[in-house]
Design a protein around this motif. Structure first.
Motif, PDB file in Angstrom:
ATOM      1  N   ASP A 317       0.831  -1.203   0.000  1.00 50.89           N
ATOM      2  CA  ASP A 317       0.000   0.000   0.000  1.00 50.89           C
ATOM      3  C   ASP A 317       0.869   1.259   0.000  1.00 50.89           C
ATOM      4  OD1 ASP A 317      -2.226  -1.540  -0.017  1.00 50.89           O
ATOM      5  OD2 ASP A 317      -2.798  -1.185   2.065  1.00 50.89           O
ATOM      6  N   GLN A 318       1.965   1.228   0.772  1.00 51.41           N
ATOM      7  CA  GLN A 318       2.842   2.395   0.847  1.00 51.41           C
ATOM      8  C   GLN A 318       3.504   2.667  -0.496  1.00 51.41           C
ATOM      9  OE1 GLN A 318       2.752  -0.067   3.049  1.00 51.41           O
ATOM     10  NE2 GLN A 318       1.949   1.002   4.861  1.00 51.41           N
ATOM     11  N   GLN A 319       3.923   1.602  -1.188  1.00 54.96           N
ATOM     12  CA  GLN A 319       4.552   1.774  -2.491  1.00 54.96           C
ATOM     13  C   GLN A 319       3.560   2.311  -3.524  1.00 54.96           C
ATOM     14  OE1 GLN A 319       5.925  -2.308  -2.771  1.00 54.96           O
ATOM     15  NE2 GLN A 319       8.067  -1.673  -2.619  1.00 54.96           N
ATOM     16  N   VAL A 320       2.345   1.778  -3.499  1.00 56.29           N
ATOM     17  CA  VAL A 320       1.320   2.251  -4.434  1.00 56.29           C
ATOM     18  C   VAL A 320       0.977   3.712  -4.151  1.00 56.29           C
ATOM     19  CG1 VAL A 320      -1.043   1.937  -5.242  1.00 56.29           C
ATOM     20  CG2 VAL A 320       0.376  -0.059  -4.752  1.00 56.29           C
ATOM     21  N   ALA A 321       0.842   4.061  -2.878  1.00 56.52           N
ATOM     22  CA  ALA A 321       0.505   5.440  -2.510  1.00 56.52           C
ATOM     23  C   ALA A 321       1.596   6.402  -2.951  1.00 56.52           C
ATOM     24  CB  ALA A 321       0.286   5.544  -1.001  1.00 56.52           C
ATOM     25  N   ALA A 322       2.871   5.963  -2.879  1.00 56.06           N
ATOM     26  CA  ALA A 322       3.973   6.824  -3.315  1.00 56.06           C
ATOM     27  C   ALA A 322       3.889   7.108  -4.805  1.00 56.06           C
ATOM     28  CB  ALA A 322       5.306   6.162  -2.975  1.00 56.06           C
ATOM     29  N   ILE A 323       3.377   6.136  -5.573  1.00 53.94           N
ATOM     30  CA  ILE A 323       3.248   6.318  -7.016  1.00 53.94           C
ATOM     31  C   ILE A 323       1.996   7.122  -7.363  1.00 53.94           C
ATOM     32  CG2 ILE A 323       2.909   5.114  -9.215  1.00 53.94           C
ATOM     33  CD1 ILE A 323       4.511   2.772  -8.024  1.00 53.94           C
ATOM     34  N   SER A 324       0.873   6.772  -6.735  1.00 50.27           N
ATOM     35  CA  SER A 324      -0.415   7.367  -7.098  1.00 50.27           C
ATOM     36  C   SER A 324      -0.669   8.716  -6.448  1.00 50.27           C
ATOM     37  CB  SER A 324      -1.550   6.416  -6.723  1.00 50.27           C
ATOM     38  OG  SER A 324      -1.643   6.276  -5.310  1.00 50.27           O
ATOM     39  N   GLY A 325      -0.021   8.956  -5.301  1.00 50.57           N
ATOM     40  CA  GLY A 325      -0.225  10.235  -4.620  1.00 50.57           C
ATOM     41  C   GLY A 325      -1.384  10.253  -3.655  1.00 50.57           C
ATOM     42  N   HIS A 326      -1.948   9.088  -3.318  1.00 47.42           N
ATOM     43  CA  HIS A 326      -3.026   9.047  -2.332  1.00 47.42           C
ATOM     44  C   HIS A 326      -2.464   9.350  -0.945  1.00 47.42           C
ATOM     45  CE1 HIS A 326      -5.122   6.729  -5.529  1.00 47.42           C
ATOM     46  NE2 HIS A 326      -6.171   7.343  -5.026  1.00 47.42           N
ATOM     47  N   LYS A 327      -3.138  10.219  -0.217  1.00 47.71           N
ATOM     48  CA  LYS A 327      -2.639  10.619   1.100  1.00 47.71           C
ATOM     49  C   LYS A 327      -3.081   9.667   2.202  1.00 47.71           C
ATOM     50  CE  LYS A 327      -2.203  14.887   2.212  1.00 47.71           C
ATOM     51  NZ  LYS A 327      -2.434  16.315   2.548  1.00 47.71           N
ATOM     52  N   SER A 328      -4.197   8.968   2.016  1.00 49.90           N
ATOM     53  CA  SER A 328      -4.693   8.069   3.060  1.00 49.90           C
ATOM     54  C   SER A 328      -4.912   6.685   2.485  1.00 49.90           C
ATOM     55  CB  SER A 328      -6.001   8.604   3.661  1.00 49.90           C
ATOM     56  OG  SER A 328      -7.063   8.490   2.732  1.00 49.90           O
ATOM     57  N   MET A 329      -4.687   5.684   3.327  1.00 49.20           N
ATOM     58  CA  MET A 329      -4.920   4.315   2.892  1.00 49.20           C
ATOM     59  C   MET A 329      -6.406   4.075   2.618  1.00 49.20           C
ATOM     60  SD  MET A 329      -1.991   2.933   2.669  1.00 49.20           S
ATOM     61  CE  MET A 329      -1.373   4.536   2.179  1.00 49.20           C
ATOM     62  N   GLN A 330      -7.288   4.816   3.315  1.00 49.74           N
ATOM     63  CA  GLN A 330      -8.719   4.656   3.094  1.00 49.74           C
ATOM     64  C   GLN A 330      -9.089   5.057   1.665  1.00 49.74           C
ATOM     65  OE1 GLN A 330     -11.197   6.901   5.766  1.00 49.74           O
ATOM     66  NE2 GLN A 330     -13.093   6.159   4.890  1.00 49.74           N
ATOM     67  N   MET A 331      -8.545   6.181   1.185  1.00 51.24           N
ATOM     68  CA  MET A 331      -8.819   6.601  -0.184  1.00 51.24           C
ATOM     69  C   MET A 331      -8.205   5.620  -1.180  1.00 51.24           C
ATOM     70  SD  MET A 331     -10.755   9.172  -0.456  1.00 51.24           S
ATOM     71  CE  MET A 331     -10.435   9.529  -2.171  1.00 51.24           C
ATOM     72  N   LEU A 332      -7.022   5.109  -0.864  1.00 51.85           N
ATOM     73  CA  LEU A 332      -6.367   4.180  -1.770  1.00 51.85           C
ATOM     74  C   LEU A 332      -7.179   2.907  -1.939  1.00 51.85           C
ATOM     75  CD1 LEU A 332      -3.916   3.464  -3.470  1.00 51.85           C
ATOM     76  CD2 LEU A 332      -2.809   2.607  -1.405  1.00 51.85           C
ATOM     77  N   ARG A 333      -7.760   2.427  -0.854  1.00 52.85           N
ATOM     78  CA  ARG A 333      -8.534   1.185  -0.926  1.00 52.85           C
ATOM     79  C   ARG A 333      -9.756   1.332  -1.815  1.00 52.85           C
ATOM     80  NH1 ARG A 333      -6.735   0.500   4.475  1.00 52.85           N
ATOM     81  NH2 ARG A 333      -8.487   1.689   5.294  1.00 52.85           N
ATOM     82  N   ARG A 334     -10.260   2.543  -1.993  1.00 53.04           N
ATOM     83  CA  ARG A 334     -11.406   2.741  -2.885  1.00 53.04           C
ATOM     84  C   ARG A 334     -11.029   2.483  -4.340  1.00 53.04           C
ATOM     85  NH1 ARG A 334     -14.515   8.195  -2.096  1.00 53.04           N
ATOM     86  NH2 ARG A 334     -15.820   7.114  -3.597  1.00 53.04           N
ATOM     87  N   TYR A 335      -9.741   2.547  -4.652  1.00 50.15           N
ATOM     88  CA  TYR A 335      -9.308   2.343  -6.026  1.00 50.15           C
ATOM     89  C   TYR A 335      -8.815   0.921  -6.287  1.00 50.15           C
ATOM     90  CZ  TYR A 335      -9.508   7.294  -7.183  1.00 50.15           C
ATOM     91  OH  TYR A 335      -9.945   8.568  -7.446  1.00 50.15           O
ATOM     92  N   THR A 336      -8.554   0.161  -5.243  1.00 54.69           N
ATOM     93  CA  THR A 336      -7.930  -1.138  -5.417  1.00 54.69           C
ATOM     94  C   THR A 336      -8.959  -2.253  -5.332  1.00 54.69           C
ATOM     95  OG1 THR A 336      -7.386  -1.158  -3.049  1.00 54.69           O
ATOM     96  CG2 THR A 336      -5.688  -0.386  -4.565  1.00 54.69           C
ATOM     97  N   HIS A 337      -9.815  -2.336  -6.322  1.00 48.24           N
ATOM     98  CA  HIS A 337     -10.798  -3.410  -6.413  1.00 48.24           C
ATOM     99  C   HIS A 337     -10.154  -4.587  -7.149  1.00 48.24           C
ATOM    100  CE1 HIS A 337     -14.160  -0.897  -5.062  1.00 48.24           C
ATOM    101  NE2 HIS A 337     -13.560   0.065  -5.725  1.00 48.24           N
ATOM    102  N   LEU A 338      -9.734  -5.581  -6.407  1.00 49.16           N
ATOM    103  CA  LEU A 338      -9.051  -6.713  -7.005  1.00 49.16           C
ATOM    104  C   LEU A 338     -10.057  -7.653  -7.651  1.00 49.16           C
ATOM    105  CD1 LEU A 338      -6.483  -7.466  -4.172  1.00 49.16           C
ATOM    106  CD2 LEU A 338      -6.251  -5.951  -6.129  1.00 49.16           C
ATOM    107  N   ARG A 339      -9.685  -8.195  -8.798  1.00 46.88           N
ATOM    108  CA  ARG A 339     -10.557  -9.142  -9.475  1.00 46.88           C
ATOM    109  C   ARG A 339     -10.626 -10.434  -8.685  1.00 46.88           C
ATOM    110  NH1 ARG A 339      -7.787  -7.244 -14.292  1.00 46.88           N
ATOM    111  NH2 ARG A 339      -9.197  -6.064 -15.631  1.00 46.88           N
ATOM    112  N   ALA A 340     -11.840 -10.950  -8.484  1.00 45.53           N
ATOM    113  CA  ALA A 340     -12.015 -12.163  -7.702  1.00 45.53           C
ATOM    114  C   ALA A 340     -11.282 -13.334  -8.343  1.00 45.53           C
ATOM    115  CB  ALA A 340     -13.509 -12.481  -7.557  1.00 45.53           C
ATOM    116  N   GLU A 341     -11.294 -13.406  -9.688  1.00 42.91           N
ATOM    117  CA  GLU A 341     -10.642 -14.534 -10.348  1.00 42.91           C
ATOM    118  C   GLU A 341      -9.137 -14.517 -10.136  1.00 42.91           C
ATOM    119  OE1 GLU A 341     -11.831 -11.557 -13.678  1.00 42.91           O
ATOM    120  OE2 GLU A 341     -12.602 -12.322 -11.772  1.00 42.91           O
ATOM    121  N   ASP A 342      -8.552 -13.310 -10.013  1.00 44.19           N
ATOM    122  CA  ASP A 342      -7.125 -13.220  -9.739  1.00 44.19           C
ATOM    123  C   ASP A 342      -6.809 -13.702  -8.327  1.00 44.19           C
ATOM    124  OD1 ASP A 342      -6.638 -12.204 -12.260  1.00 44.19           O
ATOM    125  OD2 ASP A 342      -6.898 -10.138 -11.624  1.00 44.19           O
ATOM    126  N   LEU A 343      -7.706 -13.387  -7.400  1.00 42.44           N
ATOM    127  CA  LEU A 343      -7.516 -13.851  -6.032  1.00 42.44           C
ATOM    128  C   LEU A 343      -7.626 -15.370  -5.951  1.00 42.44           C
ATOM    129  CD1 LEU A 343      -9.572 -11.138  -4.088  1.00 42.44           C
ATOM    130  CD2 LEU A 343      -7.095 -11.300  -4.361  1.00 42.44           C
TER     131      LEU A 343
END
Length: 357
Positions: A317-343
């Motif tokens: 999450d920290q690495q992704v936030a450094a790239i995307s510029g999200h300030k909070s992990m809560q906002m970042l999680r709104r963008y990280t919808h993982l595909r169920a089939e990948d899981l």
């Protein structure tokens, strides 16, 4: 002791002159109202809790918003300025005639409920997030009026009402077939910048505003990084580039039709002043996505897809936030919808490792 006098217009005026306090006066329809107000005011003065409310009683919400747009809004980003002017127009239309002192939590709650049941230009109900942002503007107006303008308001009425939920956010993903169709259409356009911009968005997760305002000295193709200075949260950051993104930037930087006096990576046509602004992609993007059969896909969904792919690739999450510029992990999680089939594939891999152990 207050002085109560009858005016020539048959109203009653109460005047209070008290040592250590400015002289204050107010007019009422009845003598009883004038006496009651004078008694309450003098009592507040004695207890040291009196607040001069006349300014907030005289200033309408319309006047306050006009002052806010003139003094506060210009300090914000251009996109925010445009958005606030639109929200202010709506607030003025519904509540503009009320004075700041007269707006109560009940009135504002009624405005909220009415807006949530109003149809927008597209025939759909106004979104809860739109109403939430309108209330946020109104709430900040009161904060400024209390803390900076000294209008004598005792409290912020917006703080005492329920705010609409912003919702779960969009979870529109782009599958491989859709990606092929989309970029096949984009590459057909006569101006290659449209495809380059979309590719950079999908590979880096940068916002459209960040991409369109890039200048050549911000892009380092040798180190494969982009240095962003003008961001949504006003925090500069370095964005690493994939090989695909690097190639898109190389082509954009070597654009043979770039004017010598233009430093923008993605430049538009000259305006009335002769100066070139960022490339205006919106109309062409809307046409291209429809042609690709992706009517429900938004440009910002490319950022969503990019961030989700970074998470799926195993970045923290920290690495992704450094790239995307999200300030909070809560906002970042709104963008990280993982595909169920990948899981499912990842769970299978874990089980295989366990069985071999």
């Amino acid at each position: 002791m207050a002085t109560i006098v009858k005016t020539p217009s048959a109203t009653w005026k109460a005047v209070i002159r008290k040592s250590g306090w400015p002289t204050i006066a107010k007019t009422f329809r009845t003598k009883r109202d004038a006496q009651d107000w004078a008694r309450r005011t003098e009592d507040e003065m004695v207890r040291g809790v009196y607040i001069q409310r006349s300014a907030s009683e005289r200033m309408t919400l319309e006047a306050a918003l006009q002052r806010y747009l003139a003094d506060i809004t210009p300090t914000k980003k251009p996109s925010t300025q445009k958005s606030e002017r639109q929200k202010a127009t709506t607030l003025i239309e519904h509540l503009g005639k009320y004075s700041l002192a007269a707006l109560t939590p009940e009135l504002i709650a009624n405005y909220r409920d009415k807006r949530l049941n109003t149809l927008g230009r597209r025939g759909q109900l106004i979104s809860p997030n739109t109403v939430r942002l309108e209330l946020a503007l109104l709430g900040h107006l009161y904060t400024v009026a209390i803390q900076e303008w000294g209008l004598g308001l005792t409290y912020n009425p917006v703080q005492n009402i329920r705010k609409p939920s912003p919702g779960e956010g969009r979870n529109r993903r782009l599958n491989s077939d859709e990606e092929k169709r989309l970029f096949a259409v984009l590459r057909q356009h006569s101006n290659p910048m449209l495809a380059w911009i979309a590719r950079v968005a999908l590979e880096t997760g940068m916002r459209s505003s960040e991409i369109l305002t890039l200048t050549r000295n911000q892009v380092d193709v040798k180190r494969r990084v982009v240095r962003l200075t003008d961001t949504k949260n006003n925090e500069a950051r370095l964005v690493p580039l994939t090989q695909v993104a690097t190639e898109a930037f190389k082509q954009a930087l070597n654009n043979p039709v770039r004017p010598l006096d233009c430093d923008l990576v993605f430049f538009g046509e000259p305006g009335q002043d002769g100066k070139r602004g960022p490339y205006a992609y919106t109309k062409l993007w809307n046409q291209a996505k429809k042609q690709a059969g992706l009517d429900d896909f938004r440009f910002h969904d490319l950022r969503h897809e990019a961030v989700s792919r970074l998470v799926e690739a195993g970045l923290s999450d920290q690495q992704v936030a450094a790239i995307s510029g999200h300030k909070s992990m809560q906002m970042l999680r709104r963008y990280t919808h993982l595909r169920a089939e990948d899981l499912v594939d990842q769970l299978d891999a874990i089980e295989q490792r366990r069985s071999k152990a």
